[in-house]
Design an enzyme around this catalytic site. Sequence first.
Site, mmCIF file in Angstrom:
data_model
loop_
_atom_site.group_PDB
_atom_site.id
_atom_site.type_symbol
_atom_site.label_atom_id
_atom_site.label_comp_id
_atom_site.label_asym_id
_atom_site.label_seq_id
_atom_site.Cartn_x
_atom_site.Cartn_y
_atom_site.Cartn_z
ATOM 1 N N GLU A 142 29.944 51.578 30.973
ATOM 2 C CA GLU A 142 31.514 50.918 31.921
ATOM 3 C C GLU A 142 31.648 50.449 30.883
ATOM 4 O OE1 GLU A 142 29.399 48.873 35.022
ATOM 5 O OE2 GLU A 142 30.068 50.444 36.493
ATOM 6 N N ASP A 163 19.454 36.461 37.730
ATOM 7 C CA ASP A 163 18.765 37.642 36.461
ATOM 8 C C ASP A 163 18.753 35.765 35.172
ATOM 9 O OD1 ASP A 163 18.176 38.143 33.864
ATOM 10 O OD2 ASP A 163 19.287 40.176 34.242
ATOM 11 N N HIS A 207 18.336 42.273 34.888
ATOM 12 C CA HIS A 207 18.850 43.165 36.078
ATOM 13 C C HIS A 207 19.348 44.122 35.193
ATOM 14 C CE1 HIS A 207 22.698 41.462 34.340
ATOM 15 N NE2 HIS A 207 23.722 42.582 34.769
ATOM 16 N N GLU A 216 29.867 38.173 28.283
ATOM 17 C CA GLU A 216 28.501 38.798 29.103
ATOM 18 C C GLU A 216 29.214 40.362 29.286
ATOM 19 O OE1 GLU A 216 26.658 41.046 30.242
ATOM 20 O OE2 GLU A 216 26.692 40.438 32.057
#
Lengths: 350, 350
Positions: B137, B35, B285, B128
Amino acid sequence: GATEEDTSMPDPWQDEEYFDSYGTLQKLHLEMLADRSRTEAYRQVIISNSASLKDKVMMDLGCGTGIISLFCAQLAQPSMVYAVEASSMAEYTKKLVKQNNCEEVVSVLQGRAEEIELPGQVDVLVSEWMGNCLLFEFMVESVLLARDRWLKEGGVMWPSSAALTLVPCQADSYFSEKMHFWERPYGLDFTPLSLAQQEFFTKPKFSYLIDPTDCLSTPCDVIQLDMYTLQVKDLEEMHGHFQFWIDRSGTFHGFTAWFNVDFKSMEPGGTAVQLDTGPHSRPTHWKQTLFMSDRPVSVHEGDSISGSIVLHRNPVWRRHMTVSLHWNINSSSKDASSCQAGTKSFPMWR
Amino acid sequence: GATEEDTSMPDPWQDEEYFDSYGTLQKLHLEMLADRSRTEAYRQVIISNSASLKDKVMMDLGCGTGIISLFCAQLAQPSMVYAVEASSMAEYTKKLVKQNNCEEVVSVLQGRAEEIELPGQVDVLVSEWMGNCLLFEFMVESVLLARDRWLKEGGVMWPSSAALTLVPCQADSYFSEKMHFWERPYGLDFTPLSLAQQEFFTKPKFSYLIDPTDCLSTPCDVIQLDMYTLQVKDLEEMHGHFQFWIDRSGTFHGFTAWFNVDFKSMEPGGTAVQLDTGPHSRPTHWKQTLFMSDRPVSVHEGDSISGSIVLHRNPVWRRHMTVSLHWNINSSSKDASSCQAGTKSFPMWR
Ligand SMILES: [Ca+2]
Ligand SMILES: [Ca+2]
């Protein structure tokens, strides 16, 4: 980032709960119904055999929503259709049958092929059992068991025959995407991950749609199944051979596979209905399957690729298999008639 | 057919084994590296702050392959980068660091943010951590815990701020594909499955790429996070409000969401680096996330859609959340100034 992390979460049952939910099961069936090539093929079989189906007893094995049984009841006049479904989907199949006023003709039975009990044998056994590379998930075993127990002598099998088709192919953009990028991404050396880069090609690529122009040769049926004579034990190891003549120069990256099935006609002189899932037909939900070799090879018009394929059913996990390919690339160039051999095995798990 | 059957197989650990395999873990990381928008943004942050990073101590939390740490070591001169990774990927990260001759600057630590021990605090915490709809998440929690324990007073957070962006949208082709087909497919009545048809829209659609022309209004940041002041407890329930002015007539099918993050400059007068995952940027992505309403509504230029969004973190399954949307469509037509209200909650599980 977070995207990769769910795979390491220690709660696999959550996925299970999720996928087994009421709506998701149905959604999967709806998605198959939305595959028009598949569903219309079965519909066409019923329509073009409607005269012969009059007063016949049928079984629709693994009926799912019951769509094939409903076609039988509405487009022909069988005396009875046993719609057999092992999953809890059967509960909704019953509702669909009733909603479409077919409950006098269609009888929904929930159970596995090995367990169900019918009052007698059937004239026609119809099923949509095909998986990736034709055999994957081996639902065909249930069909054979049902055939041996419940199909009358001289009864009809739909599909009547099936074939796995193979073609040597280019896959330039897929290869570049997975490999070229990793030569030195962002100026860094990622060779310690080269095993992972390789792994992109150790498994077959499901849901691949090959461009017809990427076929380096005319596709060939390499394994053929006669649904009347095929035995469960034959499924353990299926062998096929091929010889392809390269009809366009290009890069050989591997093989693409798909299947086709035939439904022979019950009518005198009637023609068979075909369902083909290859690149020259409208895409189906099966799409095609790509098997990448480890190393691209330039090939030229006039070269040939000969070899063999073996589908080896997993002895423990009975829905899985390994596809082994062995090939020789025979060059036709004047200066050197060379031959390059390749061999590779691909486990097929989901 | 066989395609649907794996979901009912009683061996979920097979999938677990499969996904946790050596190569697959790495493959996921490779896919993130591929990505470019994402990776180049972090690279740009390091390059444009290289002077200020000299002799600084850094932490790269959830470092994966260690790419950000390697950028730091090769493009700037920090005195030390602690590359922290909880998964077994850390083992390969160490190899990558060595292969790129960065082992004197980059120290790979395997462990969770809550568990690791460092010799002292750090000047810069880079990570990240973003997921679908920014928070999904909840890796961000680990970042906040690491910040509170390991970031020096006055230290730098990268990203420095983050925002969830929303836009009311058309989704004609997705809607038609899922709904119109089911009105009377193949001449049959499938209403007993209507709950399943509805279910297509009860979950958000991940991996959606909205066409910019399907945006009915200018997108707005509805939730903003300051990474210096955000608290873990704030994550339980995040609220946002919106008022969109419809700037093109069309059909309102729901909302599309994505995120953007800012990396503030350490250099005097330096400009922030931005990573935007919306439809006007190169796809990442993460792609975008579509939230479909149950009922399409015609809207016209000059109408407005006002309302609120709540991200409610699941009290038990801490990586999951529910996104609740409430909206009013305020018509501007002369004959009737009508108002239609809508409300819907979307569980976000994988
Ligand atoms: Ca992420
Ligand atoms: Ca199937």
